[in-house]
Design a protein around this motif. Structure first.
Motif: not given
Length: 333
Positions: A140, A158, A160, A164-165, A174, A208-209, A231
């Motif tokens: 991250t 983004t 997630e 966290e970003l 976000r 994010g993941e 990613s």
């Protein structure tokens, strides 16, 4: 002074070198300080621990009990919290707090000169980048740093599971997934958000993941004009990462032939960046690999190492996805 969920933890939150606070049931609290796990002299009892959980979950409308013994949440300062309670947590409630770092991370502070040169070019040329590594390796953090090379006029969305970003980009939207409520309703998954992001006029999408069916929409986005997307994925190395993504795609789209899956991956992912954390707690880039075009009859997608531990190994064969960027050439030793 930042708000903390329990006064006894304040000294740990006031220490800027602490990145994670780990409460393993009643007793002494552990922390990760400067990348190394350390036992502290801070003690919490069962009642304090239950009060901590209440104060964390109450404001965000989450719950944790015997029926739902695991939960994720976020503190007001952005720190991420994971809570596990009995009967799953055998020795009492466990609380893991990963602190949110305010401010932007410079890529030069995380990478060596050759890595900085290659990754800066890759972002500006709108390469699709996958950052891989173990939990806590710095994936991250590296995503945040990569965003510093994004153009100021670009719109970035983004997505997630737990936000966290904190991208160093001018135009960022976000989005955060939401679990179901106590009645099992209202869930908004990462896959839902990726699908919705395609309708939000993004120049780039950052997930994010990737860990499940959202990989289908992410690959679709990369293949349909949303170049320059990023990613992360948990994997031991770039080759394992490609195999994991391949398995996720097959699990989500069981009717797709394996050859078609590999063609999609070889076409949409340009670079894989492998980050790791040493025993001493130092985080670094171990390898940057380029995804190669899929050869007819190839058993799997092949990779080619461009940089290994900061030393250039070869020059990218893939050209820039952006017409405004020249092909890459090394200018560092």
């Amino acid at each position: 002074m930042r708000a903390v969920p329990l006064e006894v933890l304040r000294p740990l939150f006031d220490d800027e070198r602490v990145t994670e606070v780990l409460v393993n049931g009643p007793g002494a609290v552990w922390v990760e300080r400067d990348g190394v796990l350390q036992l502290t002299d801070v003690l919490v009892d069962r009642a304090s621990l239950e009060r901590l959980i209440e104060r964390v979950l109450g404001p965000v409308g989450r719950r944790v009990d015997h029926a739902s013994p695991c939960v994720d949440a976020r503190l007001p300062d952005g720190s991420r919290v994971n809570i596990v309670v009995p009967p799953i947590a055998v020795d009492g409630p466990c609380v893991c707090i990963r602190r949110f770092r305010s401010g932007f991370t410079d890529l030069a502070s995380l990478a060596r000169p050759a890595e900085v040169q290659l990754l800066t070019w890759a972002v500006r040329s709108r390469a699709n980048i996958l950052v891989v590594g173990a939990a806590g390796a710095g994936k991250t953090t590296l995503l945040n740093a990569l965003a510093s090379a994004i153009g100021p006029a670009e719109r970035v969305v983004t997505i997630e599971d737990a936000a966290e970003l904190a991208l160093a980009a001018a135009h960022v939207v976000r989005l955060e997934a939401r679990p179901a409520n106590s009645e099992g309703l209202g869930a908004v998954t990462v896959r839902d958000l990726v699908r919705n992001a395609l309708r939000m006029r993004p120049d780039r999408i950052v997930v994010g993941e990737i860990r499940g069916p959202e990989v289908v929409e992410m690959v679709h986005a990369m293949e349909t004009g949303h170049d320059g997307s990023f990613s992360t994925c948990h994997a031991n190395n770039p080759t394992d990462a490609m195999r994991r993504i391949e398995t996720m795609l097959l699990a989500a789209e069981a009717t797709l032939p394996i050859e078609a899956v590999r063609r999609h991956l070889a076409a949409c992912i340009d670079l894989i960046v492998h980050v790791e954390r040493s025993a001493a707690g130092h985080r670094e880039i171990r390898e940057i690999a380029e995804v190669q075009p899929l050869a007819p009859g190839a058993p799997e997608v092949s990779l080619r190492t461009l940089v290994a531990r900061g030393v250039p190994q070869s020059t990218p064969r893939r050209g820039p996805r952006s017409s405004d960027t020249a092909p890459f050439t090394w200018v560092v030793a």
